[in-house]
Scaffold this active site. Structure first.
Site, short mmCIF file in Angstrom:
data_model
loop_
_atom_site.label_atom_id
_atom_site.label_comp_id
_atom_site.label_asym_id
_atom_site.label_seq_id
_atom_site.Cartn_x
_atom_site.Cartn_y
_atom_site.Cartn_z
N CYS A 98 -10.21 -8.28 -16.55
CA CYS A 98 -11.04 -7.35 -15.78
C CYS A 98 -10.18 -6.24 -15.19
O CYS A 98 -9.17 -6.51 -14.53
CB CYS A 98 -11.78 -8.09 -14.67
SG CYS A 98 -12.88 -7.02 -13.71
N LYS A 137 -8.99 -15.57 -21.06
CA LYS A 137 -9.58 -14.36 -21.64
C LYS A 137 -8.75 -13.17 -21.19
O LYS A 137 -8.59 -12.94 -19.99
CB LYS A 137 -11.04 -14.18 -21.20
CG LYS A 137 -11.75 -13.04 -21.91
CD LYS A 137 -13.24 -13.02 -21.57
CE LYS A 137 -14.00 -12.03 -22.45
NZ LYS A 137 -13.63 -10.63 -22.19
N GLY A 210 -15.24 -7.61 -27.85
CA GLY A 210 -15.08 -6.18 -27.62
C GLY A 210 -15.76 -5.33 -28.67
O GLY A 210 -15.32 -5.30 -29.83
N GLY A 211 -16.84 -4.64 -28.28
CA GLY A 211 -17.47 -3.67 -29.16
C GLY A 211 -18.20 -4.25 -30.35
O GLY A 211 -18.59 -3.51 -31.25
#
Length: 334
Positions: A98, A137, A210-211
């Site tokens: 984050c 993560k 991601g994406g």
């Protein structure tokens, strides 16, 4: 244990702040039995000193569900992980990705990419404290770090400390110069870097994030890694989850349509309303449910205008669904 993790981790929905709360997770579970679900990130301080029932309580139908922690002090992480295990979570996940200023100031999140030894100590402490999997993560790196060095260094450290899996958001995080929102889009994606990590860590489950915008993309990634984590695509267009079990596991979905999902959701909503939960706290997760379907805009507008009213009940959702059915009927008739 890691062999079982390979199956369990094939598909998951990402932890997302302000989004993947307990109401959202129940909604998602009604569309997929097999996806691993994650809580929003909870700091160790909040768990140690806050209202644990409110923060950590969840519905048993959410399993398998993981608790994501934010923190860096090994003792606090171990204590918070143990509390999470006692609440019944299936996994403890440490957030090292984050990029928000609040996270950076608290010495947790993506800034920990610069302190792999500290992360490893936290993982080791949690592994000693709990019997459930402990995972990490992370990002590819931060700021001016070389992703080839930074990611391998972190991965080696946490795997040596006992991490059961690595979940990698395939972007760097820029802590200086970009906002958290910009960090979701501007740093370029580098999926190949995650593939190389998997090649370097063949015995450790590696999940890519991601994406990723569709299940078709997810299946393509699975040729290179052990699992895929869907984030905004799963939240903003939840109907995609209806196909997850059949597409990725060869199993039937719990419910065949979004209408069936909402029918199954109604008893939960009625129960929550009876406990004093505001309808909007639940229905705010439904806005993308009928994306691309005639009546979707009317559905969203009805929930937005009526779900926030004091005393709003489940009839608001039923009326919103009826608007979709009416528009769909009109479309067929035309």
């Amino acid at each position: 244990m890691r062999e079982n993790n390979l199956i369990e981790r094939r598909f998951s929905v990402a932890p997302m702040m302000d989004w993947t709360d307990r109401h959202c997770r129940v909604f998602h579970r009604l569309m997929t039995r097999r996806a691993r679900l994650y809580t929003e990130m909870l700091t160790t301080g909040a768990i140690l000193h806050g209202d644990r029932g409110r923060l950590l309580g969840f519905d048993t139908r959410e399993h398998p569900v993981a608790l994501q922690l934010g923190g860096s002090e090994a003792r606090d992480l171990a204590t918070a992980a143990k509390i999470g295990e006692e609440f019944g979570y299936d996994e403890i996940n440490l957030n090292v990705g984050c990029p928000s200023d609040r996270v950076k100031d608290g010495r947790f999140g993506a800034c920990l990419m610069a302190e792999p030894a500290l992360v490893a100590r936290g993982v080791e402490a949690m592994k000693r404290a709990v019997g459930i999997p402990v995972t990490v993560k992370c990002r590819l790196g931060i700021d001016d770090q070389d992703p080839e060095i930074a990611l391998d260094t972190l991965a080696r450290a946490v795997v040596a400390a006992g991490a059961d899996a690595l979940i990698v958001h395939a972007r760097k995080a820029w802590l200086n110069g970009l906002s958290p929102k910009e960090n979701r889009d501007i740093p370029p994606l580098d999926y190949n870097r995650v593939y190389r990590l998997k090649a370097a860590q063949p015995g450790v489950p590696v999940v890519i994030n991601g994406g990723i915008a569709s299940l078709a993309e997810a299946k393509a990634h699975m040729a290179h890694v052990d699992g895929v984590m869907l984030g905004r695509a799963a939240y903003q267009e939840p109907w995609r989850l209806l196909s997850a079990d059949s597409e990725l596991f060869g199993e039937a979905a719990p419910h065949a349509s979004m209408k069936d999902v909402f029918a199954a959701m109604m008893p939960y909503i009625e129960d929550e309303l009876g406990r004093g939960t505001r309808l909007h706290s639940i229905t705010r997760h439904f806005v993308g449910a009928f994306h691309g379907v005639p009546g979707a805009r009317a559905f969203r507008r009805h929930l937005a205008e009526n779900g926030v009213r004091p005393g709003a009940g489940a009839s608001v959702l039923r009326d919103a669904i009826a608007l979709v059915e009416e528009r769909a009927a009109d479309s067929i008739a035309a």
